[in-house]
Design a protein around this motif. Sequence first.
Motif, PDB file in Angstrom:
ATOM      1  N   MET A   1       0.914  -1.073  -0.041  1.00  0.00           N
ATOM      2  CA  MET A   1      -0.032  -0.057  -0.065  1.00  0.00           C
ATOM      3  C   MET A   1       0.938   1.203  -0.057  1.00  0.00           C
ATOM      4  O   MET A   1       2.074   1.120   0.188  1.00  0.00           O
ATOM      5  N   LEU A   5      -0.672   6.434   2.379  1.00  0.00           N
ATOM      6  CA  LEU A   5      -1.933   5.859   3.204  1.00  0.00           C
ATOM      7  C   LEU A   5      -1.445   5.493   4.625  1.00  0.00           C
ATOM      8  O   LEU A   5      -2.145   5.811   5.460  1.00  0.00           O
ATOM      9  N   MET A   8      -1.331   8.319   6.813  1.00  0.00           N
ATOM     10  CA  MET A   8      -2.561   8.899   7.328  1.00  0.00           C
ATOM     11  C   MET A   8      -3.057   7.703   8.444  1.00  0.00           C
ATOM     12  O   MET A   8      -3.548   8.066   9.478  1.00  0.00           O
ATOM     13  N   TYR A   9      -3.225   6.594   8.033  1.00  0.00           N
ATOM     14  CA  TYR A   9      -3.736   5.687   8.730  1.00  0.00           C
ATOM     15  C   TYR A   9      -2.753   4.787   9.765  1.00  0.00           C
ATOM     16  O   TYR A   9      -2.400   3.570   9.507  1.00  0.00           O
ATOM     17  N   LEU A  14      -6.115   3.894  13.675  1.00  0.00           N
ATOM     18  CA  LEU A  14      -6.637   2.673  13.502  1.00  0.00           C
ATOM     19  C   LEU A  14      -7.334   1.855  14.873  1.00  0.00           C
ATOM     20  O   LEU A  14      -8.407   1.672  14.846  1.00  0.00           O
ATOM     21  N   TYR A  17      -9.873   4.448  16.197  1.00  0.00           N
ATOM     22  CA  TYR A  17     -11.044   4.203  15.193  1.00  0.00           C
ATOM     23  C   TYR A  17     -11.824   2.931  15.679  1.00  0.00           C
ATOM     24  O   TYR A  17     -12.877   2.791  15.766  1.00  0.00           O
ATOM     25  N   LYS A  18     -11.012   1.717  16.173  1.00  0.00           N
ATOM     26  CA  LYS A  18     -11.678   0.571  16.235  1.00  0.00           C
ATOM     27  C   LYS A  18     -12.146   0.524  17.595  1.00  0.00           C
ATOM     28  O   LYS A  18     -13.016  -0.227  17.959  1.00  0.00           O
ATOM     29  N   PHE A 121      -3.940  14.451   2.376  1.00  0.00           N
ATOM     30  CA  PHE A 121      -5.236  14.188   1.949  1.00  0.00           C
ATOM     31  C   PHE A 121      -6.009  15.485   2.444  1.00  0.00           C
ATOM     32  O   PHE A 121      -6.728  15.260   3.313  1.00  0.00           O
TER      33      PHE A 121
ATOM     34  N   ILE B 356      -8.677   5.492   0.278  1.00  0.00           N
ATOM     35  CA  ILE B 356      -7.853   4.422  -0.069  1.00  0.00           C
ATOM     36  C   ILE B 356      -8.175   4.070  -1.462  1.00  0.00           C
ATOM     37  O   ILE B 356      -7.067   3.923  -2.370  1.00  0.00           O
ATOM     38  N   GLU B 406      -8.567  -4.663  -1.340  1.00  0.00           N
ATOM     39  CA  GLU B 406      -7.296  -4.071  -0.542  1.00  0.00           C
ATOM     40  C   GLU B 406      -7.327  -3.148   0.610  1.00  0.00           C
ATOM     41  O   GLU B 406      -7.120  -3.070   1.566  1.00  0.00           O
ATOM     42  N   TYR B 410      -6.666  -3.613   4.564  1.00  0.00           N
ATOM     43  CA  TYR B 410      -6.024  -2.636   5.226  1.00  0.00           C
ATOM     44  C   TYR B 410      -6.824  -2.112   6.616  1.00  0.00           C
ATOM     45  O   TYR B 410      -6.243  -1.817   7.512  1.00  0.00           O
ATOM     46  N   PHE B 411      -8.081  -2.281   6.538  1.00  0.00           N
ATOM     47  CA  PHE B 411      -8.752  -1.916   7.677  1.00  0.00           C
ATOM     48  C   PHE B 411      -9.013  -3.213   8.710  1.00  0.00           C
ATOM     49  O   PHE B 411      -9.727  -3.284   9.530  1.00  0.00           O
ATOM     50  N   GLY B 412      -8.233  -4.250   8.332  1.00  0.00           N
ATOM     51  CA  GLY B 412      -8.062  -5.564   8.950  1.00  0.00           C
ATOM     52  C   GLY B 412      -9.341  -6.568   8.901  1.00  0.00           C
ATOM     53  O   GLY B 412      -9.402  -7.330   9.779  1.00  0.00           O
TER      54      GLY B 412
END
Lengths: 174, 415
Positions: A1, A5, A8-9, A14, A17-18, A121, B356, B406, B410-412
Amino acid sequence: MSLELDSMYREVVLDHYKQPRGRCPLDRHDIENEGFNPVCGDEVKIGLRIEDGIILGVHSLGRGCSISVASGSMLAEILQGKTLEEARSIAEDFRRMMHGEITPDEADLGDLEALEGVQKFPVRIKCALLPWTTLLDAIEAYERGARAEKSTTEDPQLGGRPGIVHKNDERRSV
Amino acid sequence: MAESSPLDVARIRRDFPILSREVRGKPLLYLDSAATTQKPQVVLDALMDYYTHSNANVHRAIHTLGEEATAAYEGVRDKVAAFLGGVDRRGVVFTRNATESLNLVAYAWARPRLARGDEILVSEMEHHSNLVPWIEAARVTGAVVRTIPVTDEGLLDLDVYEELLGHHTKIVAVTHKSNVLGTINPVAEMAKAAHDVGAFVVVDGAQAAAHMPVDLNTLGADAYAFSAHKMLGPTGVGVLWARPEVLEEMDAFLGGGEMIREVHMDRATFNEVPWKFEAGTPNIAGVVGFGAAIDYLQALGMDKLNQHETQLTLYARDRLEEIGGLTLFGPRDAIHGGGIVTFWDKDVHPHDLSTILDTHGVAIRAGHHCAQPLMRRLGVVATARASFYCYNDRDDVDALVMALHECRKYFGHVS
């Protein structure tokens, strides 16, 4: 990736977020405000419980993308035990970092520093700022009410908030 | 299973210079044509040629350039009239966009005719541009906006519509094709029922006119609005169509040059239709470019374009359903919709998806698509939308699907 990205992530973003912090509504709150981004439909609700000028409880509710949820979660975490003045100062430092005016090293923003990568972004910057503009409007309203004799206080709002409208604001778009 | 497309997409793609650019180091894959389409070289050439050789104001100048500019501008009015099934050219008004066209009807036709207790029926799947003008018209006149609901299948609930229709109904405002669901509404049937109670039918054709053959002689709309930029033309040009006698009955909208016949200090008389509604210098170059876009579409054939998009949409729905965790909205069959696939990923917010996908060069739309009441009906705050046009093919869908996998990784969520 892509590296952009990944910047940012970040893992910490994350994680917030989760497993967002502050998702449990306060039993009672002294301040509450809802923010709304009409561009994407994101909604946040920030509530604070304040005693003797200290923030003793925060809730950060609503629906949104990873960036706005993570930013709201970090808000809930970092504001615990802070004064309203400190909260404003953090909000201002965060805004300046997101607009590239200062580097994370020049401020003490904790996990919020991980959101720096959102700068790559530009359309997502307002996602990160939404909880904070909502917070500042809430504090402003609280202080107007709490110190009614002082009709003017300095404007604590974050500058330049295109596309963000608050629910307690007449300008809310249809 | 794989029907061959009636369009030669590889050849078509070569007509669109922007499709050869890169985004974040990847070839651009443009899946946002429901927002605005890309422009073929012939449209860009028409704009350049107009400004290079024929630029002058229309309808005023006696000189050669003025004649050329007027002929080019008015020539496009003929092309639009032919494109809409061979209607009277006097019914074709150039505006700024479909939104302005709809506002024109709401202000100049509806407001003077609405009174307290009158009803405006508006569907739940409307774009804000065919909703807000009616909310505002109702607010100032005392009329009431009533909702034609959307079923779980993404269609209009025609039983409720029939029940809502009555002698209070003055206006029915409905989209020909939903910009979110891709649903094609049975406008002819709805218009007939509306006319039976004496209502005026306003149709938002922004998506339909761009993607399927439209014959306004048989559709039954009393007013029809669409935008050039959603059908290969430049931004800043829209069309309002209504029968000339309807336009003649309507009040003027914007006052100024071009729309008048005679002006005194205390009164004015107005030009003939359609010029009565074209105050000020219009977007002449844009209209000329729109003419080139119509020629291009006519050469492709709107039937073939529609068939191509429908096939592609069915393919996309099948492929997206293979990805676990996605909810697809809108009708599943080709008769009721096409060209648009709107979906929601239970694990990844549409904004995150779009960001993304952008790093893969894939442009989709994420958000509420200017249809917040419909988002509420669907129970989401935002969705992701991929929309197709003549320059998209199955490879684009496959690339989208791969990029969506993808995203989920990416978010699992390994899918």
